[in-house]
Each structure stands twice: as C-alpha cells, then as structure tokens.
Design a protein around this motif. Structure first.
Motif, PDB file in Angstrom:
ATOM      1  N   VAL A   1       9.116   4.223 -13.461  1.00 43.02           N
ATOM      2  CA  VAL A   1       8.080   4.903 -13.284  1.00 43.02           C
ATOM      3  C   VAL A   1       7.464   5.041 -11.704  1.00 43.02           C
ATOM      4  CG1 VAL A   1       5.704   4.303 -13.613  1.00 43.02           C
ATOM      5  CG2 VAL A   1       7.383   3.802 -15.468  1.00 43.02           C
ATOM      6  N   SER A   2       7.880   3.790 -11.210  1.00 40.02           N
ATOM      7  CA  SER A   2       7.340   3.774  -9.714  1.00 40.02           C
ATOM      8  C   SER A   2       8.580   3.104  -9.054  1.00 40.02           C
ATOM      9  CB  SER A   2       6.194   3.377  -9.366  1.00 40.02           C
ATOM     10  OG  SER A   2       6.052   1.932  -9.669  1.00 40.02           O
ATOM     11  N   GLU A   3       8.654   2.628  -7.558  1.00 42.75           N
ATOM     12  CA  GLU A   3       9.595   1.923  -7.157  1.00 42.75           C
ATOM     13  C   GLU A   3       9.473   0.349  -7.650  1.00 42.75           C
ATOM     14  OE1 GLU A   3       7.490   0.274  -2.909  1.00 42.75           O
ATOM     15  OE2 GLU A   3       9.269   2.014  -2.839  1.00 42.75           O
ATOM     16  N   ARG A   4       8.619  -0.025  -8.153  1.00 42.64           N
ATOM     17  CA  ARG A   4       8.370  -1.493  -8.768  1.00 42.64           C
ATOM     18  C   ARG A   4       8.254  -1.379 -10.314  1.00 42.64           C
ATOM     19  NH1 ARG A   4       7.594  -5.223  -4.163  1.00 42.64           N
ATOM     20  NH2 ARG A   4       7.323  -3.687  -2.263  1.00 42.64           N
ATOM     21  N   GLU A   5       8.183  -0.422 -10.968  1.00 45.03           N
ATOM     22  CA  GLU A   5       7.723  -0.345 -12.340  1.00 45.03           C
ATOM     23  C   GLU A   5       8.692   0.478 -13.070  1.00 45.03           C
ATOM     24  OE1 GLU A   5       3.519   0.605 -13.139  1.00 45.03           O
ATOM     25  OE2 GLU A   5       2.862  -0.003 -11.126  1.00 45.03           O
ATOM     26  N   TYR A   6       8.985   0.155 -14.348  1.00 50.37           N
ATOM     27  CA  TYR A   6      10.037   0.911 -15.198  1.00 50.37           C
ATOM     28  C   TYR A   6       9.494   0.715 -16.578  1.00 50.37           C
ATOM     29  CZ  TYR A   6      11.594  -3.943 -16.260  1.00 50.37           C
ATOM     30  OH  TYR A   6      11.730  -5.051 -16.693  1.00 50.37           O
ATOM     31  N   ARG A   7      10.061   1.720 -17.475  1.00 48.21           N
ATOM     32  CA  ARG A   7      10.043   1.325 -18.863  1.00 48.21           C
ATOM     33  C   ARG A   7      11.237   1.150 -19.511  1.00 48.21           C
ATOM     34  NH1 ARG A   7       5.460   4.919 -18.346  1.00 48.21           N
ATOM     35  NH2 ARG A   7       6.844   6.889 -18.639  1.00 48.21           N
ATOM     36  N   LEU A   8      11.524   0.350 -20.447  1.00 53.33           N
ATOM     37  CA  LEU A   8      12.832   0.277 -21.092  1.00 53.33           C
ATOM     38  C   LEU A   8      12.563   0.255 -22.705  1.00 53.33           C
ATOM     39  CD1 LEU A   8      15.878  -0.194 -20.710  1.00 53.33           C
ATOM     40  CD2 LEU A   8      15.479  -2.711 -20.739  1.00 53.33           C
ATOM     41  N   ASP A   9      13.206   0.918 -23.540  1.00 50.00           N
ATOM     42  CA  ASP A   9      12.978   1.035 -24.764  1.00 50.00           C
ATOM     43  C   ASP A   9      13.227  -0.107 -25.545  1.00 50.00           C
ATOM     44  OD1 ASP A   9      12.940   1.636 -27.424  1.00 50.00           O
ATOM     45  OD2 ASP A   9      14.668   2.866 -27.491  1.00 50.00           O
TER      46      ASP A   9
END
Length: 165
Positions: A124-132
C-alpha cells in the motif's frame, strides 16, 4: 568457559557445518525462484535477499512474514535508496534452522512459504501492506506443521572436569 568448550566440541563443528550448508541451500532456492541474493550467495549463516525488485519494501516483507510465523529482518542492500527504517532487502539466518535439525532440502520448502507470502503481499505504501487473511492462516498453519516436524533441539551443556582440591 562452557561456551568455549562447546565451540571446541565435535558436536558444534557439525552444527556449524549444517548452518553453512543450510545458508547455501537457502540462497540457491531463492535464486531458483528468481530473487536476487546479495553477493550471489553466502559463506556464513546469513542470506540477504533483495525484495524491492518485486515492489516490496524490507519492512513490509518483515512484518508480513512475521504475521505468518516466519522471522526475518529488514536489511539494507548495496545502493539502497530506501531509508534504514524501510530498506529494500531482508536478512535470513540459519542458526535456528540448524537447531531444528533441518536439512538442505528443507530450504526449498521454506523459500516456497516465503515466496507465497511475498507474492500475496499487496504493498500500500513503503510501510503499509495488505495480506489476505486466508493466505496468512494457511502459511501460519504450514509453518506450525513444519515446526512440529522439526522441533528445536537443545544441546547438553559440555561436561567440565572437576578440579582437584
């Protein structure tokens, strides 16, 4: 003194050889999956992998893998354009794997688990993500099963000869 005695033992020499063999196999498995392994491989217990080429920051890879029960550290790589708190790579060590009596062939399966997480990670950003959550639960279960098959082996303290009084 006990630490030095253990390091001088034949048992430790076997563990040390296993650590390096696991590192070499781990690096080779990453390369086979198409990852860039920094320095092309290793001759010690550490493998550093460039994840930024796959559009993932080191910090997001570290956090996502940890969610699934896989412990790695974010790590800077040569010519890293990301700040030290973000990084472009991850670092893996094989000491713990050696204490689980893992074999070089087990590294292919470990890299497969890591690759599944990194391939399913949405940056999502350099420090944010999504994981199913389903992916996370599946990998976490597989890691748990692997740990049950390869429990941590503790090594007995070396026997120290009693000093004569």
């Amino acid at each position: 003194a006990r630490g030095f005695a253990y390091v001088a033992s034949p048992e430790f020499q076997g563990v040390a050889m296993r650590i390096v063999a696991l590192s070499n196999s781990l690096a080779a498995a990453f390369v086979k999956k198409g990852y860039r392994v920094i320095t092309g491989g290793t001759d010690n217990h550490i493998v550093v992998v460039d994840v930024f080429r796959r559009g993932i920051t080191g910090v997001n890879a570290e956090k996502a893998l940890e969610e699934c029960g896989l412990v790695v550290n974010k790590n800077r790589i040569p010519h890293d354009t990301n700040p030290p708190t973000v990084t472009s790579g991850i670092r893996l060590g094989t000491n713990g794997l050696a204490n689980r009596q893992m074999e070089p062939g087990d590294m292919v399966g470990c890299v497969e688990l890591i690759d599944q997480v990194l391939s399913g990670l949405q940056q999502v950003s350099e420090r944010e993500y999504r994981l199913d959550p389903k992916l996370r639960a599946r990998i976490e279960h597989q890691v748990h099963e692997l740990c049950l098959r390869r429990p941590i082996r503790t090594y007995p303290a070396p026997q120290v000869a009693a000093r004569a009084a």
